[in-house]
Design a protein around this motif. Sequence first.
Motif, PDB file in Angstrom:
ATOM      1  N   ARG B  92       0.801  -1.214   0.000  1.00 23.17           N
ATOM      2  CA  ARG B  92       0.000   0.000   0.000  1.00 23.17           C
ATOM      3  C   ARG B  92       0.839   1.271   0.000  1.00 23.17           C
ATOM      4  O   ARG B  92       0.627   2.161  -0.815  1.00 23.17           O
ATOM      5  N   VAL B  93       1.827   1.343   0.887  1.00 25.26           N
ATOM      6  CA  VAL B  93       2.548   2.601   1.038  1.00 25.26           C
ATOM      7  C   VAL B  93       3.286   2.988  -0.234  1.00 25.26           C
ATOM      8  O   VAL B  93       3.185   4.121  -0.706  1.00 25.26           O
ATOM      9  N   VAL B  96       0.541   3.875  -3.006  1.00 25.64           N
ATOM     10  CA  VAL B  96      -0.193   5.143  -2.940  1.00 25.64           C
ATOM     11  C   VAL B  96       0.692   6.367  -3.157  1.00 25.64           C
ATOM     12  O   VAL B  96       0.189   7.442  -3.455  1.00 25.64           O
ATOM     13  N   SER B  97       2.013   6.197  -3.054  1.00 24.51           N
ATOM     14  CA  SER B  97       2.851   7.355  -3.338  1.00 24.51           C
ATOM     15  C   SER B  97       2.890   7.644  -4.840  1.00 24.51           C
ATOM     16  O   SER B  97       3.361   8.690  -5.258  1.00 24.51           O
TER      17      SER B  97
END
Lengths: 282, 327
Positions: B92-93, B96-97
Motif C-alpha cells: 500500500r505505502v 499510494v505514493s
Amino acid sequence: MSKERSSFIGHLRACLSIFRIKTAQGFQYRMAGLAGATTGIFWVLIEITVYTIFYTYADTREAGPMAGLSLEQAVSYAWLAQIFFLMQPMSIDSEILGKITSGDVGIEMCRPMDLYFHWFAKTAASRLVPLFWRGSITLIAGLLMPLSYRLTGPATLTGLLFTLISLFSAFLLCSSYAMLVCAVRLNIPWGDGPTYIMMLIGGVLSGGYLPLQLWPQFLQGFLLIQPFAGYLDIPLRFYVGTLMPSEGGWAIGLQLAWSAVFMVIGKTLMSRRLKNIVIQGG
Amino acid sequence: MAQIELSGICKTFKVSQRPEGRFAMLRGAFVRETRLVKALEGITFQIDEGELVGYIGPNGAGKSTTVKIMSGILTPDAGTCRVMNRIPWRERVSHVSQIGVVFGQRSQLWWDVPVMDSFSLLKDIYNIPGPAFIKRRDDLTEILGLASLLKTPVRQLSLGQRMRCEIAASLLHSPRILFLDEPTIGLDAVSKLELRDFLKGENAKNGVTMILTTHDMDDIEALCSRVMVIGHGRLLYDGQLEALKTRYAPTRRIRAELERPVEAFYLPGAEAIQTEGETWTVLFNPTQTPAHEMVERLAGRLPIRDIVIEETDIDEIIATMYKEMGL
C-alpha cells in the motif's frame, strides 16, 4: 539500508509536520480555553474547600492515607491535576472520529504513511493543545490565589526536574492510550460506548478525581503499578514531594513501559482492523 | 504490459439488517441478521498508461468499490489486481505514493488552516524534494488560478475554489495515475468547464492516466474516449463512447415549442413523434438524417417558437442496457 533510513527520516518529518499543523490549528481557540479554565478554577476551589473541611475535622494522624499527604500538598495537587488532566484522552480527537465514522479513513489510507504513526502525531498534538490556553490560564490563577488556596512551589528543584521528565512520559502514555482507544473505535458497529468506558477508567485511576494517595490503604500497591498512575499521579507526586527523585528511575520506567505496551497493542489491533475494514459510504 | 490490470475481481460486503415483525427492534438488539451484498462479481479490464477512462454506472453499481480496490484501501475477496506491477493492498505505502485521488464529496485539505499549509504538509507526507515541490506548486497555482486562494483557510473557500485546490493537492506529488470520484459534483457550469480543461491538459502534457467516475454525461463526453459501464457488480460495456451511444442510444430528440397546437403528421426521417399541446417531441437518428436537415424540415411545416435538440442522457442509456441484458 540508506534508502530505508531516508524513508524513515521522511516519515518522521511528515509526522512532525502533522503535529505542527495540528497544534497551530488548536492554538487559535482562545475563548474556548478561557471558558474551560473558568470552569476548572471553580472546580479546584470547591475541591480545596472540601479538602480543608476534611483535614480540619478528621483526625489526620490516625486517618491512614491522609497522613501521607498534607493539606498544602493536597491543594497543590488539586491545581496541577486540574491543569494536567487535560492531557488525558477524554474523547477521541474529533477529526479522527469524524474520519472513522464518515469513511474518510479511505483518504487517510491513500497517503504513503503508516496510519498508526500518522494518527499518533495528530492525537499527540490534540493532547497538547488544551494546555496552551486552558492550562496556562489555570496555572496563573493557581499561583495568584490567596495563601490557603495557592499552588505552592515544588518540594525540591530536583523534584521539579523529575516532574517535567515524568510529564513528558505522561504525554507519551496519554497519546498511546488514546491511540489504543482509537484502534478499538475502528470497530464501527460498536459505537462510542466501549471507548468512553476505556477513557473513563483511565481518568478515575489517574488520580484526577482524588489523589491516589488518599485512596484506601490496601489498594496503594495496585494503584501505583497500574498504567494510569502514570497519567498524572506519578508526575504530581514528584512535585509535592511524596515520591523521591531516588525513586524516579522505576517510576518513569513504569510510565514508559506502559506506553510501549499500549503502542504495541494499539498498532497490532489497528493493522488487524484495517485489513478487513469496510470503508463507510459511497 | 498494461498499467492497470484487473481480472476476476469479486467483493462481497456484509450488511446488517434488523429483523422484521413484532418486537423487531428489541430482538435486533440481541440478534443481528446479516445479509451478503455482492458489490463486484468478476470485474476484468486493462488500462494503459495515459488513458482517460470514464467509469459509469448507477448508484450502488460498484464503481467506488473498484476504485478503492485499485487504490489499495480495500482488499477483494477473489481475483487479481496489478497496478504498475504492484498488488495495491499488499504494498500500500509504495503504491499510494504513485497515485492521486480526488473524492468530490470528501476533502483532503485541512479545514481550518490556509491551503498553503495543507500543501506544505503534503510535501512532507509524500517526501517531495524542495525544488521539485516549489516548481510543481507554482505550475499548478498558475494553471488553476490559485494564487489568491493559497493564504485563505479552506473553510472560507467556495466549493469551486475548494475543488481546484483539491485537484492541485492530489497532483503535487506528480502521480502516474489519478482517480477522480465525481469531481464535478455540485460545481457550476463555468467551474466544470475549467476543471475539465485542466484535466484534459494535464493528461495530454504529463501523460497521467485518469479514471473518472461520474454521473455527469457531459464530463464523460468532454474528457473520455473510452468508457466502462458497470451495473450490479458486472462490467456491462467497455469500449469507445461513440460506439456505446450508437449502439444503445442512436436517436436524438428534438423538442419544439409551437405557436399553436398542431396534429402529428408524417415527417420523413422521424422515428417517432409525440404531441402534447403546443409541444412536439420528434425522435430521429442523426446518422441517417443530419440534425440540421431535420430542423429545416420541421421549421418548414410548423409554426416554431423555440427548438431544442437533446441527446439521450446516461441514465436512459443505462436503463436501455439493463433492459436488453435482462438485469
